[in-house]
Design a protein around this motif. Structure first.
Motif, PDB file in Angstrom:
ATOM      1  N   ASN A 156     -23.875 -16.640 -70.868  1.00 44.92           N
ATOM      2  CA  ASN A 156     -23.966 -18.045 -71.249  1.00 44.92           C
ATOM      3  C   ASN A 156     -23.759 -18.200 -72.750  1.00 44.92           C
ATOM      4  O   ASN A 156     -24.106 -17.318 -73.526  1.00 44.92           O
ATOM      5  CB  ASN A 156     -25.341 -18.620 -70.871  1.00 44.92           C
ATOM      6  CG  ASN A 156     -25.546 -18.654 -69.375  1.00 44.92           C
ATOM      7  OD1 ASN A 156     -24.841 -19.351 -68.656  1.00 44.92           O
ATOM      8  ND2 ASN A 156     -26.515 -17.886 -68.894  1.00 44.92           N
ATOM      9  N   GLU A 157     -23.217 -19.351 -73.151  1.00 45.24           N
ATOM     10  CA  GLU A 157     -22.995 -19.616 -74.567  1.00 45.24           C
ATOM     11  C   GLU A 157     -24.166 -20.420 -75.128  1.00 45.24           C
ATOM     12  O   GLU A 157     -24.594 -21.418 -74.545  1.00 45.24           O
ATOM     13  CB  GLU A 157     -21.695 -20.388 -74.774  1.00 45.24           C
ATOM     14  CG  GLU A 157     -21.344 -20.559 -76.253  1.00 45.24           C
ATOM     15  CD  GLU A 157     -20.049 -21.309 -76.467  1.00 45.24           C
ATOM     16  OE1 GLU A 157     -19.071 -20.679 -76.887  1.00 45.24           O
ATOM     17  OE2 GLU A 157     -20.037 -22.532 -76.217  1.00 45.24           O
ATOM     18  N   ASP A 196     -22.481 -15.372 -76.980  1.00 49.76           N
ATOM     19  CA  ASP A 196     -22.478 -15.210 -75.527  1.00 49.76           C
ATOM     20  C   ASP A 196     -23.591 -14.242 -75.160  1.00 49.76           C
ATOM     21  O   ASP A 196     -23.514 -13.060 -75.465  1.00 49.76           O
ATOM     22  CB  ASP A 196     -21.115 -14.675 -75.073  1.00 49.76           C
ATOM     23  CG  ASP A 196     -20.948 -14.685 -73.560  1.00 49.76           C
ATOM     24  OD1 ASP A 196     -21.976 -14.584 -72.849  1.00 49.76           O
ATOM     25  OD2 ASP A 196     -19.808 -14.789 -73.088  1.00 49.76           O
ATOM     26  N   SER A 238     -20.572 -10.934 -77.570  1.00 52.56           N
ATOM     27  CA  SER A 238     -19.724 -11.633 -78.531  1.00 52.56           C
ATOM     28  C   SER A 238     -20.154 -11.199 -79.922  1.00 52.56           C
ATOM     29  O   SER A 238     -21.226 -10.627 -80.092  1.00 52.56           O
ATOM     30  CB  SER A 238     -19.896 -13.153 -78.386  1.00 52.56           C
ATOM     31  OG  SER A 238     -21.212 -13.544 -78.775  1.00 52.56           O
TER      32      SER A 238
END
Length: 392
Positions: free
Chosen positions: A38-39, A34, A27
């Motif tokens: 996972n964020e 990201d 990202s």
């Protein structure tokens, strides 16, 4: 034998908690990123003004690519020096108040180019002990005698300067120290260099765009006003280096100095001469980035409100914040294993804060390096502080 030695060294690093691992970012840099699918709420980038994914810069990158293509195709001295490079150098000179500037591919190459071009075998380099690795490597490559003085200890530095009869003397220092967040006393350093006829190389990688009037860097801060009769900004003894991949949000670096220094670098700095020029489209983008830095003061104002809020919130923890008035806010932990544990606990809570340990910092001084951005919100600061309090 060779590969056995390498394997053993890697194994020792892993046992000591010093082995590094790469995460995969999928990202743009922002509040949330990201990583490995996972964020996370991120406090791990140097995108201090939140410009790296700014729509104006993204659009200018597309325009630059259409006009210049995606690569320079040659070195600056062999027809790779584009109109975009040239316009950016002129704009940076005007922005920083120096006679001329020179673009480099990155800060590491800029520091190596400057130091190796200005001093050699019979000269002396004086370096702060907490300098960035690029400055240390530059001093070694120059073959000059290297004297490292205790961090920010100008009394020790002056004693060394007094004793030195070298033809050329060069003091090299970070302006803002990247793992501590503290700043060098620029007026006093400049005064010393004037007194003992030494040059001063300032690495303002973490100050440019963030500090000073309109983000013009550490030379434009209140603490860098002229003292002892030394006009810091216009001192011919200063060589100023700043990077363009942090607050400026893009990539590259530049050196600002007198015309004689810049011309010397063009003629003799190997890390400038013998490398392909950076993509012209990035220089095109950086012209727009400079405009945003200069005119969007709200980014710096918001950023420093966040710095003050974080300091206030973390007073309530048992851990010590290192003294810093910059977006770099290190939380001192000490133990390598403990800082890794806390970093993993934060990650489990979907918060990214880099765990910094040796050899990046001295042994027993491991810390969390919280890096704030103008994109963060106060709610992000409170979430981070609450999580750290629970871990403490």
């Amino acid at each position: 034998m060779f590969f056995d030695d390498l394997a053993e060294q890697l194994s020792i690093r892993e046992q000591q908690g010093l082995k590094r691992y790469r995460s995969i970012l999928d990202s743009p840099q922002s509040r949330y990123v990201d990583i490995d699918g996972n964020e996370y709420l991120s406090f791990g980038s140097n995108d201090y003004l939140g410009l790296s994914n700014h729509p104006v810069l993204v659009q200018s990158a597309c325009q630059g690519a259409r006009h210049y293509g995606v690569g320079a195709g040659a070195s600056h001295l062999l027809y790779g020096h584009s109109a975009a490079h040239h316009e950016l150098e002129k704009a940076l000179a005007q922005f920083t108040g120096f006679s001329r500037t020179l673009l480099f591919s990155n800060g590491y190459m800029a520091n190596i180019g400057v130091v190796t071009a200005l001093v050699g075998r019979h000269d002396v380099v004086f370096a702060d002990k907490l300098n960035h690795a690029s400055l240390n490597d530059a001093a070694i490559l120059s073959r000059a005698r290297l004297i490292r003085y205790p961090h920010l200890d100008l009394t020790a530095l002056e004693q060394h300067l007094k004793k030195t009869n070298a033809r050329r003397k060069l003091v090299i220092t970070d302006a803002v120290f990247s793992m501590d967040g503290d700043a060098a006393p620029i007026p006093n350093l400049a005064a010393l260099c004037e007194r003992y006829n030494a040059m001063l190389l300032l690495d303002d990688a973490h100050g440019f765009g963030v500090l000073g009037k309109e983000g013009r860097g550490i030379l434009f801060t209140e603490n860098s006003m002229p003292t002892h009769g030394c006009n810091v900004l216009h001192s011919p003894h200063i060589v100023y280096m700043a990077t363009l991949g942090k607050a400026a949000g893009v990539s590259g670096a530049f050196v600002a100095a007198s015309s004689e220094i810049i011309e010397t670098l063009i003629q003799t700095a190997k890390s400038y001469i013998y490398t392909t020029a950076g993509p012209p489209l990035l220089s095109h983008v950086l012209l727009h980035s400079l405009t945003l830095i200069e005119h969007e003061n709200w980014r710096r104002e918001h950023l420093f409100r966040l710095v003050n809020r974080l300091k206030h919130e973390l007073r309530k923890t048992s851990w010590r914040l290192l003294p810093s008035n910059t977006p770099i806010q290190p939380v001192f932990i000490g133990s390598t294993r403990e800082v890794l544990r806390i970093g993993q606990e934060l990650k489990a809570q979907k918060i990214l804060v880099p765990a910094i340990r040796p050899p990046t910092v001295p042994i027993n001084t491991a810390r969390l390096r919280i890096s704030l951005s103008a994109l963060h919100q106060e709610a992000d600061i409170i979430r981070l502080a609450d999580t750290l309090r629970s871990l403490a």
